[in-house]
Design a protein around this motif. Structure first.
Motif, PDB file in Angstrom:
ATOM      1  N   TYR A 133       0.846  -1.207   0.000  1.00 41.20           N
ATOM      2  CA  TYR A 133       0.000   0.000   0.000  1.00 41.20           C
ATOM      3  C   TYR A 133       0.875   1.249   0.000  1.00 41.20           C
ATOM      4  O   TYR A 133       0.625   2.197  -0.746  1.00 41.20           O
ATOM      5  N   TRP A 134       1.904   1.250   0.817  1.00 43.99           N
ATOM      6  CA  TRP A 134       2.807   2.411   0.885  1.00 43.99           C
ATOM      7  C   TRP A 134       3.424   2.675  -0.495  1.00 43.99           C
ATOM      8  O   TRP A 134       3.414   3.807  -0.983  1.00 43.99           O
ATOM      9  N   ARG A 135       3.921   1.615  -1.117  1.00 48.79           N
ATOM     10  CA  ARG A 135       4.565   1.793  -2.443  1.00 48.79           C
ATOM     11  C   ARG A 135       3.558   2.284  -3.467  1.00 48.79           C
ATOM     12  O   ARG A 135       3.892   3.058  -4.370  1.00 48.79           O
ATOM     13  N   GLY A 148       9.370   5.559  -2.561  1.00 48.06           N
ATOM     14  CA  GLY A 148      10.457   6.433  -2.097  1.00 48.06           C
ATOM     15  C   GLY A 148      10.031   7.838  -1.706  1.00 48.06           C
ATOM     16  O   GLY A 148      10.864   8.674  -1.381  1.00 48.06           O
ATOM     17  N   VAL A 149       8.728   8.124  -1.777  1.00 46.71           N
ATOM     18  CA  VAL A 149       8.238   9.473  -1.430  1.00 46.71           C
ATOM     19  C   VAL A 149       7.597   9.426  -0.042  1.00 46.71           C
ATOM     20  O   VAL A 149       6.809   8.518   0.251  1.00 46.71           O
ATOM     21  N   ASP A 186      15.790  16.774  10.158  1.00 49.46           N
ATOM     22  CA  ASP A 186      16.212  16.686   8.755  1.00 49.46           C
ATOM     23  C   ASP A 186      14.970  16.572   7.866  1.00 49.46           C
ATOM     24  O   ASP A 186      14.205  15.605   7.979  1.00 49.46           O
ATOM     25  N   VAL A 187      14.750  17.559   6.992  1.00 56.12           N
ATOM     26  CA  VAL A 187      13.565  17.502   6.117  1.00 56.12           C
ATOM     27  C   VAL A 187      13.974  17.243   4.663  1.00 56.12           C
ATOM     28  O   VAL A 187      13.238  17.585   3.738  1.00 56.12           O
ATOM     29  N   SER A 188      15.116  16.622   4.464  1.00 55.72           N
ATOM     30  CA  SER A 188      15.466  16.213   3.099  1.00 55.72           C
ATOM     31  C   SER A 188      14.501  15.100   2.692  1.00 55.72           C
ATOM     32  O   SER A 188      13.908  14.418   3.549  1.00 55.72           O
ATOM     33  N   GLY A 189      14.343  14.908   1.369  1.00 51.64           N
ATOM     34  CA  GLY A 189      13.386  13.915   0.869  1.00 51.64           C
ATOM     35  C   GLY A 189      13.628  12.524   1.440  1.00 51.64           C
ATOM     36  O   GLY A 189      12.695  11.845   1.883  1.00 51.64           O
ATOM     37  N   ALA A 190      14.911  12.106   1.457  1.00 53.35           N
ATOM     38  CA  ALA A 190      15.229  10.753   1.936  1.00 53.35           C
ATOM     39  C   ALA A 190      14.915  10.630   3.421  1.00 53.35           C
ATOM     40  O   ALA A 190      14.355   9.611   3.872  1.00 53.35           O
ATOM     41  N   LEU A 199       8.767   9.000   7.939  1.00 56.19           N
ATOM     42  CA  LEU A 199       7.311   8.781   7.839  1.00 56.19           C
ATOM     43  C   LEU A 199       6.973   7.326   7.521  1.00 56.19           C
ATOM     44  O   LEU A 199       5.947   6.803   7.970  1.00 56.19           O
ATOM     45  N   HIS A 200       7.844   6.668   6.774  1.00 55.48           N
ATOM     46  CA  HIS A 200       7.627   5.239   6.494  1.00 55.48           C
ATOM     47  C   HIS A 200       7.700   4.447   7.799  1.00 55.48           C
ATOM     48  O   HIS A 200       6.832   3.605   8.085  1.00 55.48           O
TER      49      HIS A 200
END
Ligand SMILES: Cc1cc2nc3c(=O)[nH]c(=O)nc-3n(C[C@H](O)[C@H](O)[C@H](O)COP(=O)(O)OP(=O)(O)OC[C@H]3O[C@@H](n4cnc5c(N)ncnc54)[C@H](O)[C@@H]3O)c2cc1C
Length: 388
Positions: free
Chosen positions: A254-256, A261-262, A295-299, A305-306
């Motif tokens: 579901y996450w994917r 990766g977002v 750290d609010v970088s995308g990764a 959050l994951h």
């Protein structure tokens, strides 16, 4: 903000989860340039979000307090065998208020409406109108991912704000009037008194299927009002929905499905109550969680959050088991008995249940005693559970 980027955090989807994250970042991380991107003309869509006081931690109240449009100091539940008044505040937020508070809290250049996003990666957003937005990190809060990855029942409803010719006489919200005829699963009517001659009435039922017959539900609202002697002079806001009730499914798939990766938030992250489909308590907690991330970088946003949503999924197996009991073990016509029994329990346990924070003792209490489901069907559900 680093050079070559349009913002620090781009939030895609200005609904409940995205809107609350934007508000939390604006207040707690003013050094970050946040951009909230919404496809609709206003933020929040067309919703009336209700919640119990016990759904929101005291430390997070500052986030929801400015959004509250209606507040009552208690609520009632009605079942064939008893009526019960439960203390503690019950509150409602409208989309219109969320939109207004966002426009006060963030400068206009940080808010984009009427802007559909085609695709999002961890650091960039592609717009339907053409162009892209580069961000240090992206959070996708566009509502549900691919729900086919989940095993679901449905909580379906149509709600209407009724203007009456005379006072309705209700002092408190009725969060469940389950004395009504049971149709297609567990059915109840929900009433929020906004003023003495104005109230919101919602016909709701827990059903195996997603389809909603708005015409039929509208007639049921009219019949409910007539049975109470209420004469309808006009109709205000109207909302309908089919909320997912989680029986099981594959969290990772579901996450994917919502974008690999977002970082994700809201229903897209699976952050909703498995039994009610409500997501406000989770959306508040998530906004607070995001605002505290260094750290609010995308990764980093994705990793945080994951892990956060995965842990919430793991912790909620009990609610999914209850949902399987309700949908698979309980005979549809007798689903009401399950809820009627639940509402005889301690009000603090009920509060923790809706907040999604039941303790081990609560869980044992909910499962103890003679469950109003046929024992053979209950055992079959349990066996499936052990095999999974
Ligand atoms: C009618 C209704 C009433 C509800 N009532 C309650 C309640 O009382 N209490 C409660 O806790 N829960 C309630 N829920 C359940 C749940 O809390 C809500 O659905 C909640 O709005 C989900 O939050 P979200 O942020 O994940 O999604 P949404 O609030 O739906 O936000 C998603 C946003 O993304 C935008 N969007 C989608 N695609 C794009 C795109 N391509 N580009 C840009 N933007 C996009 C949408 O326009 C929308 O504004 C209700 C749901 C419904 C449908």
């Amino acid at each position: 903000m680093a050079e070559g980027r349009d913002c620090d955090v781009a939030i895609v989807g200005g609904g409940l989860a995205g809107g609350l994250i934007a508000l939390a970042l604006a207040r707690q991380r003013p050094e970050l340039a946040v951009l909230l991107i919404e496809a609709g003309d206003t933020f929040g869509g067309n919703h009336l979000w209700s919640f119990f006081d016990s759904d929101v931690a005291v430390a997070d109240r500052w986030l929801v307090d400015p959004l509250i449009c209606h507040r009552w100091e208690g609520h009632d539940v009605l079942f064939p065998r008893f009526c019960r008044h439960i203390g503690g505040a019950y509150q409602a937020i409208t989309s219109e208020r969320l939109d207004a508070v966002l426009r006060e809290a963030l400068p206009p250049e940080r808010l984009r409406t009427g802007c559909k996003v085609l695709a999002a990666s961890s650091t960039a957003v592609i717009l339907a109108e053409g162009g892209r937005i580069d961000a240090r990190g992206v959070i996708d809060a566009r509502g549900p991912g691919n729900l086919a990855q989940l095993e679901l029942g449905w909580q379906k409803f149509l709600g209407r704000e009724l203007v009456l010719s005379r006072p309705h006489g209700l002092r408190w919200p009725i969060v469940m009037d389950a004395t009504v005829e049971q149709i297609d699963g567990y059915r109840f009517v929900y009433c929020l008194p906004f003023a003495e001659d104005r109230l919101f009435v919602e016909d709701t039922y827990y059903s195996d299927t997603r389809g909603l017959d708005a015409g039929r539900l509208g007639s049921r609202i009219e019949a409910f009002a007539a049975a109470r002697g209420w004469s309808i002079e006009g109709v205000g806001r109207e909302e309908a929905g089919a909320l997912p009730v989680l029986l099981g499914g594959d969290f990772e798939a579901y996450w994917r499905s919502g974008g690999n990766g977002v970082a994700k938030a809201g229903v897209r992250a699976g952050l909703f109550h498995p039994t009610t489909g409500y997501s406000l308590p989770d959306a508040v907690r998530t906004a607070s969680f995001v605002a505290a991330l260094a750290d609010v970088s995308g990764a980093a946003l994705h990793a945080a959050l994951h892990a956060y949503a995965g842990a919430a999924w793991q912790a909620r197996g009990f609610y999914r088991l209850l949902d399987r009991m309700l949908f698979r073990a309980a005979i549809p016509d007798r689903r009401r008995d399950v809820l009627e029994r639940f509402y005889t329990l301690d009000h603090r346990l009920i509060g923790r249940f809706y907040a999604g924070s039941s303790t081990l003792v609560d869980k044992m209490r909910i499962l103890s005693g003679k469950p109003p489901v046929p024992i053979r069907r209950a055992l079959a559900v349990m066996r499936e559970d052990l095999r999974a």
